[in-house]
Design a protein around this motif. Structure first.
Motif, PDB file in Angstrom:
ATOM      1  N   SER A  26      12.079  91.193 -10.860  1.00 13.17           N
ATOM      2  CA  SER A  26      12.704  92.081  -9.601  1.00 13.17           C
ATOM      3  C   SER A  26      13.781  91.115  -9.079  1.00 13.17           C
ATOM      4  O   SER A  26      13.662  90.137  -9.047  1.00 13.17           O
ATOM      5  N   THR A  27      14.798  91.951  -8.641  1.00 10.70           N
ATOM      6  CA  THR A  27      15.797  91.264  -8.064  1.00 10.70           C
ATOM      7  C   THR A  27      16.003  91.647  -6.682  1.00 10.70           C
ATOM      8  O   THR A  27      16.799  91.113  -5.744  1.00 10.70           O
ATOM      9  N   GLU A  28      15.151  92.723  -6.229  1.00 10.02           N
ATOM     10  CA  GLU A  28      15.015  93.092  -5.039  1.00 10.02           C
ATOM     11  C   GLU A  28      13.894  92.869  -4.318  1.00 10.02           C
ATOM     12  O   GLU A  28      12.771  93.275  -4.713  1.00 10.02           O
TER      13      GLU A  28
ATOM     14  N   ARG B  14      15.304  79.136 -10.516  1.00  5.03           N
ATOM     15  CA  ARG B  14      15.895  80.495 -10.900  1.00  5.03           C
ATOM     16  C   ARG B  14      17.126  80.157 -11.975  1.00  5.03           C
ATOM     17  O   ARG B  14      17.889  79.122 -11.497  1.00  5.03           O
ATOM     18  N   ASP B  15      16.840  80.766 -13.151  1.00  3.86           N
ATOM     19  CA  ASP B  15      17.994  80.179 -14.195  1.00  3.86           C
ATOM     20  C   ASP B  15      19.183  80.735 -13.627  1.00  3.86           C
ATOM     21  O   ASP B  15      19.237  82.035 -13.139  1.00  3.86           O
ATOM     22  N   PRO B  16      20.299  79.809 -13.757  1.00  9.88           N
ATOM     23  CA  PRO B  16      21.524  80.298 -13.299  1.00  9.88           C
ATOM     24  C   PRO B  16      22.357  81.609 -14.088  1.00  9.88           C
ATOM     25  O   PRO B  16      23.232  82.115 -13.491  1.00  9.88           O
ATOM     26  N   ARG B  17      21.662  81.769 -15.152  1.00  3.37           N
ATOM     27  CA  ARG B  17      22.365  83.104 -15.760  1.00  3.37           C
ATOM     28  C   ARG B  17      21.489  84.196 -15.504  1.00  3.37           C
ATOM     29  O   ARG B  17      22.217  85.231 -15.817  1.00  3.37           O
ATOM     30  N   ALA B  18      20.440  84.209 -14.845  1.00  6.64           N
ATOM     31  CA  ALA B  18      19.779  85.230 -14.311  1.00  6.64           C
ATOM     32  C   ALA B  18      20.547  85.980 -13.312  1.00  6.64           C
ATOM     33  O   ALA B  18      21.207  85.663 -12.249  1.00  6.64           O
ATOM     34  N   SER B  19      20.088  87.313 -13.028  1.00  2.00           N
ATOM     35  CA  SER B  19      20.761  88.171 -11.839  1.00  2.00           C
ATOM     36  C   SER B  19      20.460  87.602 -10.350  1.00  2.00           C
ATOM     37  O   SER B  19      19.239  86.828 -10.446  1.00  2.00           O
ATOM     38  N   ALA B  20      21.305  87.708  -9.585  1.00  2.00           N
ATOM     39  CA  ALA B  20      21.382  86.993  -8.165  1.00  2.00           C
ATOM     40  C   ALA B  20      20.111  87.928  -7.587  1.00  2.00           C
ATOM     41  O   ALA B  20      19.796  89.205  -7.845  1.00  2.00           O
ATOM     42  N   VAL B  21      19.368  87.342  -6.792  1.00  2.00           N
ATOM     43  CA  VAL B  21      18.272  87.680  -6.002  1.00  2.00           C
ATOM     44  C   VAL B  21      18.678  88.235  -4.608  1.00  2.00           C
ATOM     45  O   VAL B  21      19.078  87.491  -4.114  1.00  2.00           O
ATOM     46  N   SER B  22      18.124  89.684  -4.284  1.00  2.38           N
ATOM     47  CA  SER B  22      18.593  90.098  -3.004  1.00  2.38           C
ATOM     48  C   SER B  22      17.484  89.913  -2.108  1.00  2.38           C
ATOM     49  O   SER B  22      16.270  90.580  -2.521  1.00  2.38           O
ATOM     50  N   LEU B  23      17.354  89.257  -1.035  1.00  2.00           N
ATOM     51  CA  LEU B  23      16.399  89.017  -0.087  1.00  2.00           C
ATOM     52  C   LEU B  23      16.505  89.605   1.019  1.00  2.00           C
ATOM     53  O   LEU B  23      17.127  89.139   1.754  1.00  2.00           O
TER      54      LEU B  23
END
Length: 428
Positions: free
Chosen positions: A361-363, A389-398
């Protein structure tokens, strides 16, 4: 209030066609809605709906108003199939045509999106804590109409039921002048709930034995009542009517007296009998951190719960320190509170990363009495998130939400709304 009548003679009824009375009533109803005027009709029931017709109604409820072309696209239906499925919903008044939004292709005729009459049904939602109860009155779309709260004189089931009965009467009085009724009620609390009816454990209320709260409240309130774990109820509200609407995968984290976690994946809330156990509370975050009451070193409860942070600050400062004071001291550079809050902030970032990594999940929505930590220790949170968090992974929106028990009560109302429109009201 507007009332209207339609006179129809026997010749107006044609076999195989929509009766004139239905066409006339629909036209008047549509006209009132287009003018923004109040519409008072007998609520159309959802109970008999099934299959594709039910899917159409649910899609409009969750996403509407929707044009026919958009609705057909979302449900992978032909224009003809949608017309056939929508007709009985329009005839019954469950769906209506709202204001004009454009023109139909080719013919150039105005198109009217389909919508529900949200205030044709009303629901009560209540969130019960260890010391009080917060209640709201909502529409079918979980729009809050009124709210109320009351202290609990005791934590026993009878006291809880009595308080909720009083709150329901107070909120129900809001509808009396409009001659409307409550369709159903929902109640949420911290603990484990079976079949939306029986509380099997509620630590904050000191309930260790099964309590048939749903049946007790249905009798006391006079309407069907669904009971839910508070975090699951909040997740349901975010899923259908909140900021996460439209996302088929997201998580909800709560930080406060305990650590809570809710998950939606493949557009469904992940429900389980273990939802009220608080399993994420003992997720390991810091091998050098303090101990939780169960002896786990550096777990989420030890690092993030309000009680743990207050206890650590109180020991260091040699006086009782409240949660907000601890955060205020940290923000001002206090040598005791500062490092404690930074460590908690990093731990929170690592917990967010763990949830994102394990669920894809990124949201993520963060709320609860301890959610202010994300603001005061923002940089530390980002550091902890980046560390795991792996730097290649999608950004997480918090999405950080300040604590508001009205939102939790709204979640309980959504539990009732879902039980009603999905035909899962306990006892039916």
């Amino acid at each position: 209030m507007f009332t209207f009548g339609v006179e129809v003679n026997r010749a107006s009824w044609q076999d195989g066609t929509t009766p004139a009375v239905v066409r006339a009533v629909r036209a008047v109803r549509t006209g009132l809605l287009a003018e923004g005027l109040p519409l008072h009709v007998t609520p159309a029931p959802w109970a008999p709906l099934s299959g594709a017709t039910h899917a159409v109604a649910l899609e409009v409820l969750r996403r509407g108003p929707l044009s026919r072309s958009e609705l057909a696209r979302r449900l992978d239906l032909s224009a003809g199939s949608l017309t056939r499925l929508a007709k009985p919903l329009l005839d019954s008044g469950l769906l209506v045509e709202s204001g004009s939004t454009g023109h139909a292709p080719r013919a150039g005729r105005p198109t009217r999106p389909l919508d529900v009459v949200a205030d044709a049904h009303h629901f009560i939602g209540a969130k019960v804590t260890h010391e009080d109860a917060h209640a709201v009155l909502t529409t079918l779309r979980a729009e809050v109409v009124a709210s109320a709260r009351a202290d609990l004189p005791g934590r026993d089931p009878a006291s809880v039921v009595a308080v909720l009965r009083g709150l329901a009467a107070e909120l129900g009085a809001e509808l009396a002048p409009r001659s409307r009724h409550i369709t159903a009620a929902g109640v949420s609390l911290g603990g484990s709930v079976a079949d939306h009816a029986t509380v099997t454990a509620a630590p904050f209320l000191e309930w260790d034995d099964d309590v048939p709260l749903g049946a007790l409240l249905s009798d006391a309130l006079g309407v069907p009542t669904a009971v839910d774990n508070d975090l699951l109820a909040l997740t349901r509200a975010e899923h259908w009517f909140g900021a996460a609407r439209g996302h088929d995968r997201f998580a909800v984290l709560t930080v406060g007296a305990g650590i809570g976690y809710g998950l939606v994946t493949h557009d469904r809330v992940v429900d389980s009998p273990d939802a009220g156990v608080g399993l994420l509370g003992h997720f390991p975050l810091d091998p050098l951190g303090p101990l939780c009451p169960r002896g786990h070193r550096g777990c989420a409860t030890a690092m993030l719960s309000t009680a743990s942070l207050c206890a650590a600050a109180s020991v260091g400062l040699r006086r009782d320190v409240g949660y907000d004071e601890c955060l205020d001291l940290a923000a001002s550079g206090d040598p005791v509170a500062g490092p404690l809050v930074l460590a908690s902030g990093r731990a929170l970032g690592r917990l967010v990363a763990a949830v994102a990594n394990l669920t894809l999940s990124t949201e993520i929505v963060l709320t609860g009495e301890g959610s202010r930590l994300a603001e005061v220790a923002r940089d530390a949170l980002r550091e902890g998130l980046a560390y795991d968090r792996d730097p290649r992974a999608s950004a997480v929106s918090l999405d950080v939400r300040p604590v508001d028990f009205g939102l939790w009560a709204r979640g309980a109302a959504v539990t009732a709304i879902q039980a009603y429109v999905l035909g899962r009201i306990p006892g039916r």
